[in-house]
Every structure is written in structure tokens, then in C-alpha cells.
Design an enzyme around this catalytic site. Structure first.
Site, short mmCIF file in Angstrom:
data_model
loop_
_atom_site.label_atom_id
_atom_site.label_comp_id
_atom_site.label_asym_id
_atom_site.label_seq_id
_atom_site.Cartn_x
_atom_site.Cartn_y
_atom_site.Cartn_z
N CYS A 71 -0.34 3.14 -5.56
CA CYS A 71 -0.68 2.55 -4.25
C CYS A 71 0.55 2.39 -3.37
O CYS A 71 1.51 1.70 -3.74
CB CYS A 71 -1.38 1.21 -4.47
SG CYS A 71 -1.56 0.22 -2.97
N GLY A 72 0.54 3.01 -2.20
CA GLY A 72 1.67 2.92 -1.27
C GLY A 72 1.93 1.51 -0.79
O GLY A 72 3.09 1.08 -0.66
N HIS A 73 0.85 0.75 -0.50
CA HIS A 73 1.03 -0.64 -0.06
C HIS A 73 1.66 -1.48 -1.16
O HIS A 73 2.46 -2.38 -0.89
CB HIS A 73 -0.32 -1.23 0.35
CG HIS A 73 -0.93 -0.58 1.55
ND1 HIS A 73 -0.35 -0.62 2.80
CD2 HIS A 73 -2.07 0.14 1.70
CE1 HIS A 73 -1.10 0.04 3.66
NE2 HIS A 73 -2.14 0.52 3.02
#
Length: 483
Positions: A71-73
């Protein structure tokens, strides 16, 4: 495989290979299994389903991030999360930060209803069944302040004028609750708001001398604004008490620094959802229960934007949201109804935002779509012809006649500005779109479809050639003669 997980995995394999009761140095049935030591990464506890219970017993205030490695976030949050842990540790705050790999610990993710990443939950006093959802910022200081206001007091107790003036003079936005009885229910409401309004500093007093000093005779919440040396009073209703929603809106509305910062780019509008504003809510795809919340619309493109995090509406959250939209960091959202279970069972197929792309740009189908508004008179007038057209072509496997309510569904491909709008999407690659602008009747619709998305050009009838005129009697023109 992670070097930290390897010893645990080997232990499980060795235990599985030993017959029951024959382990070397087996424990008696009355002995408790030894508790695992909880590993740490960058000051953050790394939890699993085996260690969460131990963490809850050992740490009375525990913030847990459920994350996914891809997940980038989550990756963006990781360094801020570690910084927050370091800041709180330096302050000797009795609060601990932890994390759980959601995809790897599915049982925990399911237990706590985690459906997206990252999700953060705050556990108090070992209570596993009712954690508080984290609604604060995702930067180190924001996380730390959110936790400070839960572990410590969310408002400073003020005993004299010197303390009050020091608080007011040291911050841009200061909110002081003047209450004659600090055991009153209104004080609990005030402190609950103070927990989440992180962009403001809160104070609290019951001292009569301070009431007199600030010209107050009844319970009042006062907002002091250092940037314009202003003050705004919110008297507490003696019969109804302090309403959290009303107080929140009051504080946001009177934080006029926002209007000063964005007045050349953003027009601020407050919508009362309790009034007759259903049409406004419908335009943004909102229900009244969602208030207070934020939406931003670009009046040139009609694109709408919503905050990524559903946190409280504060001056800081509004500022951050406006900056994010203006800097292109927030993607516009599109309205869509849910796909009806029987969307393709009638001759006229029902399209919504969620299934439009799949149906309209199907390369094996020729799709003719009516974009309508439920209140549009012209749409209602042409409805019988559209139904008749769908019935006429329902046995043609390569032709689909459909309709979409353009007031409740928005499309990324194009905007619909008038009703009815008719568009034809021919089969084949290239995402071609042909707008229909001719007569709205069954005969013309049929010609359009039969001719592959264009109306046949009708040749004008041949007119008989006019006879060559006879020369007048006195004409000098005679018969052609040889020269």
C-alpha cells in the site's frame, strides 16, 4: 523470508513433528505456554494474532496501524508513524504505537473490520471489543497531538488571569470554555470536541474572577483569534445545553483565517442540511447523516472533490483539503448509483456510473444510450419511442439500447450538459462516440441503427430537364450555317 519470522516458523515445524506428549522437557497440563516477546521495528511494536492480547495487557493506551506492505499510503505513513512514536517516548507519554500486517494477519483484520489500508485503531485499558477509530492527521506531530489529547487532558485548566492570558497570547486559535460547574454534561461535550480539534488550543475554567474579567455572566465558549485579535462568543443554551455539532460549526465558521487565505481561489459556502436543501445533497451524492463534511466543486469543469480521510471538520483539515485539491493531489470523485440486480433484464438496459464503461465500450456491441433526467419533460415524451426501439432490436445480439440517469451518475469519459442526450457507441476498438442529433422517433432511430450510426443521405428526386427555349420571332439567330 524475514529473518525475524524464521525462528517462529522453525519452532512451529519442530512442534508439529513431535508426537503429542513426547516433547523433550514437556510441560505439565497446568502450566501456561510461555508468552512470546513482541518484536519492534523503528520503535513500533509488530503484532500478530498471538501477541495482540499480550500487548493490550501490557499497554493501557495502544494505537495500532493495520497496513499492507504493497500500500502506497502505508509506505508514506511509515516514517511519520515512527517519528510520532519517538516524540511521545521522549515526552514519557504513557502510549504505545504498534502495527499489524493486515494481509498476513487476516484473522485480526476480520476481527476489527479492516477493509482498507491503512486503518488505525486506538485501544484503551485493554478493551479489545470497542477500539476508537483514529481520525487524526497522518503526520508525526498530528498523530502525537491526537494521542496527547486522549492520554492527557484535552483542555488546560485555568486558575487565574495570568494563565488565561498566557494561553491566549501563545497560540493563533484558542478556545476557552467558561463553565460554572465543571461536573456538568456540557463540559464533557466541550472536552470531546477538544480531543479532535487539533488546530486549536483549548482551556477550561470555573473561576468567577475569570468570568468577570472576560465580561461573562453565564456558561460560554469563547474563541480567541490572535491573527486578527478578534473574539467570538458561543453562549451555552441553558435548556438545551451544549450541542457538539453546533459548537463545531461555530468554531469553523469563525476561523476566518481560511477565507483570508483562499479568498481569491475558493468560495466558502455553508449548507444547512436540516433545512430544505435536499437538491444540494443530491448534487453531491450526500445524505444528511454525513454532516458535518466537506465537498469542493470546480465550477469550470464541474468536477467534485471529497477529503481522502473522513476526519473531523476543523480549520486545519479544511486548509489541508483546499491545498491538496488546488495542488492536484486529490482525484475528483464521480457519483454512481448501485448496479441494479436486473439491469439487463428489460429491453432497455439500465446503466449507472459503475457499469457504464464496461457496457458502452464493449468492442463486440453497438450501444445506443439515452442520458436523461427524471424531471425532464422531453425525456418523458420520447420514452415510448425509446422503449419501442429497444423491443424492436432486443433479438439483435450486437445491439444494446440503454439509458442512464445523468443526475445521479457521472462519467469520466465526458460530461452530460443537457437532457435528453443520445450517444451511440459503435462496436470495435477506439472508444468511438457518436452524438445523435436528429428526430427522436422510432423510424429515424431505426434508420440510424441500421446504417451503422449515421443517417442515410436521401438523394433529391430528379427534376425533368427544362426544354431549350424557342428563339423569339424577331431574333436574328438563324439556323446554323456552314461557313
Amino acid at each position: 523470508m524475514s529473518r525475524q519470522l524464521l525462528p517462529v516458523l522453525l519452532l512451529l515445524l519442530l512442534r508439529a513433528s513431535c508426537p503429542w506428549g513426547q516433547e523433550q522437557g514437556a510441560r505439565s497440563p497446568s502450566e501456561e505456554p510461555p508468552e512470546e516477546e513482541i518484536p519492534k521495528e523503528d520503535g513500533i511494536l509488530v503484532l500478530s494474532r498471538h501477541t495482540l492480547g499480550l500487548a493490550l495487557r501490557e499497554h493501557p493506551a495502544l494505537l495500532v496501524e493495520f497496513y499492507a506492505p504493497w500500500c502506497g499510503h502505508c509506505q508514506a505513513l511509515a516514517p511519520e508513524y515512527s517519528k510520532a512514536a519517538a516524540v511521545l517516548a521522549a515526552e514519557s507519554m504513557v502510549v504505545t504505537l504498534a502495527k499489524v500486517d493486515g494481509p498476513a494477519q487476516r484473522e485480526l483484520a476480520e476481527e476489527f473490520g479492516v477493509t482498507e489500508y491503512p486503518t488505525l485503531k486506538f485501544f484503551r485499558n485493554g478493551n479489545r471489543t470497542h477500539p476508537e477509530e483514529y481520525t487524526g492527521p497522518r503526520d508525526a506531530e498530528g498523530i502525537a497531538e491526537w494521542l496527547r489529547r486522549r492520554v492527557g487532558p484535552s483542555a488546560m485548566r485555568l486558575e487565574d488571569e495570568a494563565a488565561a492570558q498566557a494561553l491566549i497570547g501563545g497560540r493563533d486559535l484558542v478556545v476557552i470554555g467558561f463553565f460554572q460547574d465543571l461536573q456538568d454534561e456540557d463540559v464533557a461535550t466541550f472536552l470531546a470536541l477538544a480531543q479532535d480539534a487539533l488546530d486549536m488550543t483549548f482551556g477550561l475554567t470555573d473561576r468567577p474572577r475569570l468570568f468577570q474579567q472576560f465580561g461573562l455572566t453565564k456558561d460560554t465558549v469563547v474563541l480567541f483569534k490572535k491573527f486578527d485579535e478578534g473574539r467570538a462568543d458561543f453562549p451555552v443554551d441553558e435548556e438545551l445545553g451544549l450541542d457538539l455539532g453546533d459548537l463545531s460549526r461555530f468554531l469553523v465558521t469563525h476561523s476566518m483565517r481560511l477565507v483570508t487565505e483562499f479568498n481569491s481561489q475558493v468560495l466558502f459556502v455553508v449548507v444547512d442540511v436540516a433545512a430544505d436543501n435536499e437538491h444540494v445533497l443530491q448534487y453531491f451524492g450526500l445524505k444528511a447523516e454525513a454532516a458535518p463534511t466537506l465537498r469542493l466543486v470546480n465550477l469550470e469543469t464541474t468536477k467534485k472533490y471529497a477529503p481522502v480521510d473522513g476526519g473531523p471538520v476543523t480549520a486545519a483539515s479544511i486548509t489541508a483539503f483546499c491545498h491538496a485539491v488546488l495542488n492536484g493531489q486529490v482525484k475528483p470523485y464521480l457519483l454512481s448509483q448501485e448496479i441494479p440486480p436486473d439491469w439487463d433484464q428489460r429491453p432497455v438496459k439500465t446503466l449507472v456510473g459503475k457499469n457504464f464503461e464496461q457496457v458502452a465500450f464493449d468492442e463486440t456491441k453497438n450501444v445506443f444510450v439515452k442520458f436523461y433526467a427524471p424531471w425532464c419533460t422531453h425525456c418523458k415524451e420520447m420514452a415510448p419511442a425509446w422503449e419501442a426501439l429497444a423491443e424492436k432490436y432486443q433479438d439483435h445480439e450486437d445491439i444494446i439500447i440503454a439509458e442512464l440517469d445523468a443526475t445521479a451518475n457521472e462519467l469520466d469519459a465526458f460530461a452530460v450538459h443537457g437532457f435528453p442526450t443520445l450517444k451511440y457507441f459503435p462496436a470495435g476498438p477506439g472508444r468511438k462516440v457518436i452524438e445523435y442529433k436528429s428526430t427522436r422517433d422510432l423510424e429515424t432511430f431505426s434508420k440510424f441503427l441500421d446504417n451503422g450510426g449515421v443517417l442515410p443521405t436521401e438523394e433529391p428526386p430528379e427534376e425533368p430537364a427544362a426544354p431549350f427555349p424557342e428563339p423569339p420571332a424577331n431574333s436574328t439567330m438563324g439556323s446554323k450555317e456552314e461557313l
